[in-house]
Design a protein around this motif. Structure first.
Motif, PDB file in Angstrom:
ATOM      1  N   LEU A 123      39.720  38.811  46.701  1.00 40.93           N
ATOM      2  CA  LEU A 123      38.363  38.311  46.485  1.00 40.93           C
ATOM      3  C   LEU A 123      37.437  39.408  45.963  1.00 40.93           C
ATOM      4  N   LEU A 124      37.616  40.628  46.465  1.00 43.81           N
ATOM      5  CA  LEU A 124      36.809  41.745  45.976  1.00 43.81           C
ATOM      6  C   LEU A 124      37.078  42.024  44.503  1.00 43.81           C
ATOM      7  N   LEU A 125      38.351  42.070  44.151  1.00 49.98           N
ATOM      8  CA  LEU A 125      38.699  42.350  42.762  1.00 49.98           C
ATOM      9  C   LEU A 125      38.296  41.196  41.842  1.00 49.98           C
ATOM     10  N   ALA A 126      38.400  39.977  42.345  1.00 46.01           N
ATOM     11  CA  ALA A 126      38.022  38.820  41.525  1.00 46.01           C
ATOM     12  C   ALA A 126      36.538  38.813  41.215  1.00 46.01           C
ATOM     13  N   ARG A 127      35.734  39.387  42.105  1.00 45.81           N
ATOM     14  CA  ARG A 127      34.285  39.452  41.863  1.00 45.81           C
ATOM     15  C   ARG A 127      33.956  40.224  40.598  1.00 45.81           C
ATOM     16  N   ALA A 128      34.826  41.146  40.219  1.00 46.28           N
ATOM     17  CA  ALA A 128      34.589  41.949  39.021  1.00 46.28           C
ATOM     18  C   ALA A 128      34.931  41.194  37.747  1.00 46.28           C
ATOM     19  N   GLU A 129      35.480  39.994  37.897  1.00 49.08           N
ATOM     20  CA  GLU A 129      35.889  39.179  36.755  1.00 49.08           C
ATOM     21  C   GLU A 129      36.880  39.915  35.861  1.00 49.08           C
ATOM     22  N   ILE A 130      37.782  40.675  36.494  1.00 43.69           N
ATOM     23  CA  ILE A 130      38.827  41.342  35.736  1.00 43.69           C
ATOM     24  C   ILE A 130      39.885  40.309  35.345  1.00 43.69           C
ATOM     25  N   ARG A 131      40.840  40.738  34.581  1.00 44.09           N
ATOM     26  CA  ARG A 131      41.893  39.834  34.143  1.00 44.09           C
ATOM     27  C   ARG A 131      42.598  39.241  35.362  1.00 44.09           C
ATOM     28  N   TYR A 132      42.945  37.974  35.295  1.00 40.76           N
ATOM     29  CA  TYR A 132      43.606  37.227  36.376  1.00 40.76           C
ATOM     30  C   TYR A 132      42.692  36.984  37.578  1.00 40.76           C
ATOM     31  N   ALA A 133      41.376  37.109  37.383  1.00 42.47           N
ATOM     32  CA  ALA A 133      40.446  36.917  38.505  1.00 42.47           C
ATOM     33  C   ALA A 133      40.576  35.520  39.103  1.00 42.47           C
ATOM     34  N   ALA A 135      43.182  33.488  39.099  1.00 39.93           N
ATOM     35  CA  ALA A 135      44.434  33.383  39.848  1.00 39.93           C
ATOM     36  C   ALA A 135      44.336  34.126  41.173  1.00 39.93           C
ATOM     37  N   MET A 136      43.638  35.264  41.175  1.00 42.32           N
ATOM     38  CA  MET A 136      43.456  36.020  42.419  1.00 42.32           C
ATOM     39  C   MET A 136      42.680  35.208  43.443  1.00 42.32           C
ATOM     40  N   ARG A 137      41.625  34.531  42.972  1.00 41.75           N
ATOM     41  CA  ARG A 137      40.841  33.705  43.899  1.00 41.75           C
ATOM     42  C   ARG A 137      41.694  32.589  44.497  1.00 41.75           C
ATOM     43  N   ILE A 138      42.487  31.947  43.648  1.00 37.52           N
ATOM     44  CA  ILE A 138      43.318  30.839  44.123  1.00 37.52           C
ATOM     45  C   ILE A 138      44.341  31.334  45.143  1.00 37.52           C
ATOM     46  N   LEU A 139      45.034  32.424  44.818  1.00 38.25           N
ATOM     47  CA  LEU A 139      46.044  32.953  45.732  1.00 38.25           C
ATOM     48  C   LEU A 139      45.417  33.444  47.036  1.00 38.25           C
ATOM     49  N   VAL A 184      48.936  38.439  44.979  1.00 38.45           N
ATOM     50  CA  VAL A 184      47.650  39.121  44.794  1.00 38.45           C
ATOM     51  C   VAL A 184      47.873  40.587  44.463  1.00 38.45           C
ATOM     52  N   LEU A 185      48.784  41.224  45.191  1.00 35.72           N
ATOM     53  CA  LEU A 185      49.082  42.641  44.953  1.00 35.72           C
ATOM     54  C   LEU A 185      49.613  42.853  43.534  1.00 35.72           C
ATOM     55  N   ALA A 186      50.518  41.990  43.108  1.00 32.38           N
ATOM     56  CA  ALA A 186      51.083  42.111  41.767  1.00 32.38           C
ATOM     57  C   ALA A 186      50.011  41.905  40.701  1.00 32.38           C
ATOM     58  N   LEU A 187      49.134  40.918  40.894  1.00 28.17           N
ATOM     59  CA  LEU A 187      48.076  40.671  39.919  1.00 28.17           C
ATOM     60  C   LEU A 187      47.078  41.822  39.862  1.00 28.17           C
ATOM     61  N   ALA A 188      46.834  42.446  41.011  1.00 25.98           N
ATOM     62  CA  ALA A 188      45.938  43.608  41.031  1.00 25.98           C
ATOM     63  C   ALA A 188      46.493  44.706  40.128  1.00 25.98           C
ATOM     64  N   GLY A 189      47.806  44.925  40.212  1.00 22.26           N
ATOM     65  CA  GLY A 189      48.425  45.924  39.357  1.00 22.26           C
ATOM     66  C   GLY A 189      48.462  45.506  37.907  1.00 22.26           C
ATOM     67  N   LEU A 190      48.817  44.261  37.652  1.00 22.89           N
ATOM     68  CA  LEU A 190      48.905  43.776  36.268  1.00 22.89           C
ATOM     69  C   LEU A 190      47.555  43.817  35.567  1.00 22.89           C
ATOM     70  N   SER A 191      46.485  43.557  36.299  1.00 17.31           N
ATOM     71  CA  SER A 191      45.161  43.552  35.685  1.00 17.31           C
ATOM     72  C   SER A 191      44.786  44.927  35.155  1.00 17.31           C
ATOM     73  N   LEU A 192      45.358  45.970  35.738  1.00 13.61           N
ATOM     74  CA  LEU A 192      45.031  47.327  35.314  1.00 13.61           C
ATOM     75  C   LEU A 192      45.819  47.764  34.087  1.00 13.61           C
ATOM     76  N   VAL A 202      34.182  47.283  35.634  1.00 18.49           N
ATOM     77  CA  VAL A 202      34.260  46.935  37.047  1.00 18.49           C
ATOM     78  C   VAL A 202      33.375  47.783  37.937  1.00 18.49           C
ATOM     79  N   SER A 203      33.030  49.009  37.510  1.00 11.76           N
ATOM     80  CA  SER A 203      32.308  49.897  38.415  1.00 11.76           C
ATOM     81  C   SER A 203      30.917  49.383  38.744  1.00 11.76           C
ATOM     82  N   ALA A 204      30.270  48.734  37.795  1.00  8.30           N
ATOM     83  CA  ALA A 204      28.916  48.230  38.042  1.00  8.30           C
ATOM     84  C   ALA A 204      28.911  47.102  39.051  1.00  8.30           C
TER      85      ALA A 204
END
Length: 207
Positions: A123-133, A135-139, A184-192, A202-204
């Motif tokens: 949910l934290l990473l999805a807030r940044a609207e990064i790639r796969y956000a 899918a991250m929210r759904i998972l 979620v862990l895999a998507l976090a890595g793939l988004s990078l 994402v920093s802002a």
């Protein structure tokens, strides 16, 4: 960055392979048998091995997230999830029907902590609207919903109502949590691996 992510994916993939091998060899009913019970079978050593590999993969991806300038909370929760995974493997649960021991208690609460932390990471990473956000929210939502179903039987037992794992799909709900959280862990890595996950985007939002 790429080296960290590839190493992280390798650890997670190897851990997943070890977990699937253990499931295939043990022959337990995945609908009702919780994952911890696999430790009592001949190939039970694969369980802590798999969890340790998940912990290593999480630490590597956490470092990649940190270098990308994302939320320090997300980094801390990823490290916490990995530490909890390691503790789950290092402190085995008790055999069915045996009173809760210190090892069993550590195992139980480390599992609950891990199950709660990874959806928060998503949910934290999805807030940044990064790639796969999306899918991250759904998972993350599925993981939290399944976690609720995992916790309810324990609350029922604490209320004095006898409820065995054979009476409910305890194994299924637990596996849904694990699979969605690994997703979620895999998507976090793939988004990078994509430009959309650069520090400037994402920093802002999360720093």
């Amino acid at each position: 960055m790429k080296g960290l992510l590839v190493s992280g994916f390798t650890a997670i993939g190897t851990g997943t392979g070890a977990m699937l091998t253990l499931h295939a060899e043990a022959g337990l009913d995945p609908m009702h048998s919780v994952i911890s019970e696999y430790a009592f079978h001949a190939g039970g050593w694969l369980l802590p091995a798999s969890l340790t590999l998940f912990a290593i993969g999480s630490a590597l991806i956490a470092e990649a997230v940190r270098r990308a300038g994302m939320s320090r909370w997300a980094v801390a929760l990823l490290l916490g999830w990995g530490a909890s995974m390691f503790m789950i493997g290092a402190f085995p649960t008790d055999r069915p029907g045996v009173p809760l021991s210190l090892s069993g208690g550590i195992h139980r609460y480390a599992a609950f902590a891990a199950f709660l932390m990874m959806p928060l990471v998503g949910l934290l990473l999805a807030r940044a609207e990064i790639r796969y956000a999306k899918a991250m929210r759904i998972l993350s939502g599925l993981a939290l919903g399944a976690l609720l179903l995992v916790v309810i039987p324990y609350v029922v037992r604490m209320a004095g109502i006898p409820l065995a794992d054979d009476d409910i799909p305890a194994g299924l709900t637990q596996r849904v949590v694990v699979v969605t959280e690994l997703g979620v862990l895999a998507l976090a890595g793939l988004s990078l691996l994509k430009p959309s996950a650069r520090r400037s985007q994402v920093s802002a939002v999360l720093a």
